[in-house]
Design a protein around this motif. Structure first.
Motif, PDB file in Angstrom:
ATOM      1  N   GLN A  96      -3.701  -1.825  -2.786  1.00 27.05           N
ATOM      2  CA  GLN A  96      -4.347  -0.617  -3.286  1.00 27.05           C
ATOM      3  C   GLN A  96      -4.023   0.555  -2.364  1.00 27.05           C
ATOM      4  N   LYS A  97      -4.683   1.679  -2.607  1.00 23.87           N
ATOM      5  CA  LYS A  97      -4.506   2.865  -1.781  1.00 23.87           C
ATOM      6  C   LYS A  97      -5.852   3.277  -1.195  1.00 23.87           C
ATOM      7  N   THR A  98      -5.785   3.927  -0.058  1.00 25.22           N
ATOM      8  CA  THR A  98      -6.972   4.495   0.584  1.00 25.22           C
ATOM      9  C   THR A  98      -6.692   5.960   0.879  1.00 25.22           C
TER      10      THR A  98
ATOM     11  N   ILE B 284      -8.496   2.732  -4.316  1.00 25.22           N
ATOM     12  CA  ILE B 284      -7.756   3.646  -5.194  1.00 25.22           C
ATOM     13  C   ILE B 284      -6.513   2.931  -5.727  1.00 25.22           C
ATOM     14  N   ARG B 285      -6.375   2.900  -7.035  1.00 30.87           N
ATOM     15  CA  ARG B 285      -5.196   2.269  -7.641  1.00 30.87           C
ATOM     16  C   ARG B 285      -4.144   3.305  -8.049  1.00 30.87           C
ATOM     17  N   ASP B 286      -4.620   4.473  -8.429  1.00 31.24           N
ATOM     18  CA  ASP B 286      -3.702   5.507  -8.894  1.00 31.24           C
ATOM     19  C   ASP B 286      -3.977   6.799  -8.135  1.00 31.24           C
ATOM     20  N   ARG B 287      -2.921   7.438  -7.636  1.00 33.32           N
ATOM     21  CA  ARG B 287      -3.074   8.687  -6.894  1.00 33.32           C
ATOM     22  C   ARG B 287      -3.775   9.746  -7.729  1.00 33.32           C
ATOM     23  N   ASN B 288      -3.604   9.708  -9.028  1.00 30.51           N
ATOM     24  CA  ASN B 288      -4.200  10.708  -9.912  1.00 30.51           C
ATOM     25  C   ASN B 288      -5.722  10.581 -10.029  1.00 30.51           C
TER      26      ASN B 288
ATOM     27  N   PRO C  29      -0.682   3.889   1.427  1.00 31.45           N
ATOM     28  CA  PRO C  29       0.370   3.914   2.465  1.00 31.45           C
ATOM     29  C   PRO C  29       1.426   4.986   2.204  1.00 31.45           C
ATOM     30  N   LEU C  30       1.154   5.912   1.253  1.00 28.83           N
ATOM     31  CA  LEU C  30       2.170   6.894   0.873  1.00 28.83           C
ATOM     32  C   LEU C  30       2.494   7.862   2.000  1.00 28.83           C
TER      33      LEU C  30
ATOM     34  N   HIS D 172      -8.440  22.347  -2.712  1.00 31.19           N
ATOM     35  CA  HIS D 172      -8.023  21.055  -2.178  1.00 31.19           C
ATOM     36  C   HIS D 172      -6.513  20.952  -2.218  1.00 31.19           C
ATOM     37  N   CYS D 173      -5.928  20.389  -1.160  1.00 34.37           N
ATOM     38  CA  CYS D 173      -4.484  20.175  -1.102  1.00 34.37           C
ATOM     39  C   CYS D 173      -4.174  18.745  -0.672  1.00 34.37           C
ATOM     40  N   PHE D 174      -3.109  18.178  -1.245  1.00 34.52           N
ATOM     41  CA  PHE D 174      -2.591  16.892  -0.784  1.00 34.52           C
ATOM     42  C   PHE D 174      -1.573  17.147   0.323  1.00 34.52           C
ATOM     43  N   TYR D 175      -1.448  16.171   1.200  1.00 32.73           N
ATOM     44  CA  TYR D 175      -0.401  16.243   2.212  1.00 32.73           C
ATOM     45  C   TYR D 175       0.930  15.936   1.538  1.00 32.73           C
ATOM     46  N   THR D 176       1.957  16.711   1.899  1.00 28.35           N
ATOM     47  CA  THR D 176       3.323  16.448   1.453  1.00 28.35           C
ATOM     48  C   THR D 176       4.242  16.567   2.663  1.00 28.35           C
ATOM     49  N   GLU D 177       5.477  16.172   2.467  1.00 26.35           N
ATOM     50  CA  GLU D 177       6.447  16.272   3.562  1.00 26.35           C
ATOM     51  C   GLU D 177       6.721  17.722   3.928  1.00 26.35           C
ATOM     52  N   ASN D 178       6.433  18.628   2.995  1.00 27.52           N
ATOM     53  CA  ASN D 178       6.664  20.046   3.247  1.00 27.52           C
ATOM     54  C   ASN D 178       5.469  20.737   3.891  1.00 27.52           C
TER      55      ASN D 178
END
Length: 373
Positions: free
Chosen positions: A228-230, A288-292, A328-329, A356-362
């Motif tokens: 799963q996701k956390t 969490i199963r889905d990021r959405n 683990p993304l 709200h913002c998600f972390y990205t590589e950018n």
């Protein structure tokens, strides 16, 4: 032979010997015996006198020993009755045979009431199983050492006791079980209070950094096990410094407490809300199963925090900037996720807050590296 029978035998023997001496002296006084006969009876008289004296001494010594033993028994009994530890004696079925005074005072049962009870009648329900196992192990000679048990008082309160038990042998078998305990309820409450202070924020009662680190590590392990996701969400209140400066620290503290309760009301039972300092909070979203699925939960929290607060008849408007990193993304260890969530939150701040913002590589990195502990 009992002490009473022994005393009767010694008294009768002494009386018989004294009677022989008295008869011998009477005959001498009456001169009814010849000189040669008196000479022959003299050893008998002396022996009788010696026996009488010996029996008298033995009787006096035995009487003194019995009095000493009785005094020791009274002293021991008084010590047990008035000891400050709870002392109890039960038979091999758990039926109560004896309790001392402090046992009665602590639990609220009289000695007469206790004598009609089984010890398992007053052991707390959640301790019944383990106590029955210890009881059986003790009778088999397997259990030794100190242990804790929770008793129920007469008025229904729970008290925690610490102590140990031993058994007495009769005819080669366990006969009675003796227990001595001390009430540690107050000490246990103090330990729990210290533990609470060590792992919780004093103002909001939320988990602090130390407990958060443990919770996040567990959440990551669980997510890895079940594929799963956390999500770790960094929450920072907007304009909190201005509110604190304008309305005072008392209002600011109440705002933080109300903010904590609103976030708790929005999250699920297995999620965690933590305060890591000042106006900064962290949320752990598990399973969490889905990021959405994450924006739905986060937006629910954000909208709740943006609603006005009424504090001391004042209407306080506040909001929060939120940033999320996902295991683990985005990272696989707690501190990596913490710093990525912080960077994402900083981007939300730059966009004007209340977002709200998600972390990205950018996501631009911050120069300051955060650590949980």
């Amino acid at each position: 032979m009992t002490s009473t029978n022994r005393q009767i035998t010694m008294t009768l023997s002494a009386a018989g010997a004294l009677s022989a001496i008295i008869g011998y002296l009477y005959l001498i006084e009456k001169s009814e015996l010849s000189a040669s006969t008196l000479f022959l009876f003299m050893p008998v008289g002396l022996t009788s006198a010696a026996i009488a004296a010996l029996l008298l001494v033995c009787h006096l010594r035995s009487d003194r020993q019995n009095r000493q033993l009785s005094d020791q028994q009274k002293l021991f009994s008084d010590f047990i009755h008035h000891a400050q530890d709870l002392i109890q004696v039960v038979d091999t079925r758990g039926n109560i045979l004896y309790v001392n005074n402090i046992w009665q005072e602590t639990l609220g049962y009289t000695r007469a009431e206790a004598s009609r009870m089984n010890i398992f009648d007053i052991i707390a329900e959640d301790h019944q199983s383990i106590c029955q196992s210890r009881f059986a192990e003790l009778l088999n000679g397997q259990y030794k050492g100190c242990f804790e048990v929770t008793y129920q008082t007469r008025d229904g309160q729970s008290i925690t006791l610490e102590g140990n038990c031993s058994y007495s042998i009769k005819n080669g078998k366990p006969h009675m079980i003796r227990g001595i305990f001390r009430d540690i309820s107050q000490r246990r409450e103090q330990d729990e209070h210290i533990l609470q202070m060590a792992y919780h924020d004093m103002l909001t009662n939320l988990p602090n950094r130390f407990l958060l680190n443990d919770r996040l590590s567990q959440a990551i392990s669980q997510a890895r096990r079940y594929h799963q996701k956390t999500a770790l969400v960094y929450v920072d209140l907007d304009s909190f410094k201005q509110i604190n400066d304008h309305h005072g620290h008392a209002v600011g503290d109440i705002l933080l407490q109300k903010t904590a309760r609103r976030m708790q009301d929005c999250l699920r039972e297995n999620d965690t809300v933590s305060r890591i300092g000042g106006d900064e909070f962290l949320l752990i979203l598990t399973g969490i199963r889905d990021r959405n699925d994450i924006p739905k939960i986060v937006d629910k929290v954000r909208i709740a925090l943006a609603a006005p607060y009424i504090i001391n008849s004042l209407r306080i408007n506040s909001s929060a900037s939120m940033g999320t990193a996902i295991y683990p993304l985005d990272g696989v260890d707690p501190e990596a996720l913490l710093n990525q969530a912080d960077q994402a939150m900083y981007m939300a701040k730059k966009q004007g807050g209340n977002t709200h913002c998600f972390y990205t590589e950018n996501t631009p990195p911050k120069t300051k590296v955060l650590r949980l502990v």
